[in-house]
Design a protein around this motif. Sequence first.
Motif, PDB file in Angstrom:
ATOM      1  N   GLN A   1       0.848  -1.192   0.000  1.00 54.05           N
ATOM      2  CA  GLN A   1       0.000   0.000   0.000  1.00 54.05           C
ATOM      3  C   GLN A   1       0.886   1.246   0.000  1.00 54.05           C
ATOM      4  O   GLN A   1       2.040   1.197   0.414  1.00 54.05           O
TER       5      GLN A   1
ATOM      6  N   GLY B   1      -5.652   1.339  -2.278  1.00 52.51           N
ATOM      7  CA  GLY B   1      -4.416   0.870  -1.650  1.00 52.51           C
ATOM      8  C   GLY B   1      -3.648   1.958  -0.930  1.00 52.51           C
ATOM      9  O   GLY B   1      -2.435   1.888  -0.811  1.00 52.51           O
TER      10      GLY B   1
ATOM     11  N   LYS C   1       4.629   1.534  -2.305  1.00 49.04           N
ATOM     12  CA  LYS C   1       4.120   0.173  -2.130  1.00 49.04           C
ATOM     13  C   LYS C   1       5.208  -0.832  -1.768  1.00 49.04           C
ATOM     14  O   LYS C   1       4.914  -1.885  -1.210  1.00 49.04           O
TER      15      LYS C   1
END
Length: 165
Positions: A51, A83, A136
């Motif tokens: 995320q 996300g 991420k």
Amino acid sequence: MGRIRALAGVISLFAGLLFTTANLAVAAQPAPELVLNLTSQQVKLSDYRGQVVYLDFWASWCKPCQRSFPWMNDMQAKYGEQGFTVIAVNLDTERKLADEFLSKLPAHFPVAFDPSGNSAQTYRLKGMPTSYLIDKTGQLRIAHQGFHVDKQASYEQEIQGLLAE
């Protein structure tokens, strides 16, 4: 107690004056691991890998923090399903002060409590609030010192950019 809050307010004011630049240069590097004490559980920052994370350090006495919470709630609502997660780390030494703040400005994202300030030392904070955008893959990508209402659109563009990667 009153003296400490007054001193903290003065420090916050001067930090806001000294740190007028919203973006700090951050060379992509792994985000230092944190164990986060959330209200109901303990998690690691690395649990959020995959995320985009907006890691925000705040305190109840911080005036810019009061302006940032509605914006962070908006960003969480707007991008959470894509996300994105805001994680706010409170650094008040007394939990009651954080709870009073949150009763007026509820958070719709995870809030961790670190009265010892260990996380602030790990991230070498220089002012309040300080936020980090983590991609991420768990890399620090962007840092913000202070919260500037006039830069909200650019903050959001940074989030969008990391989500698109």
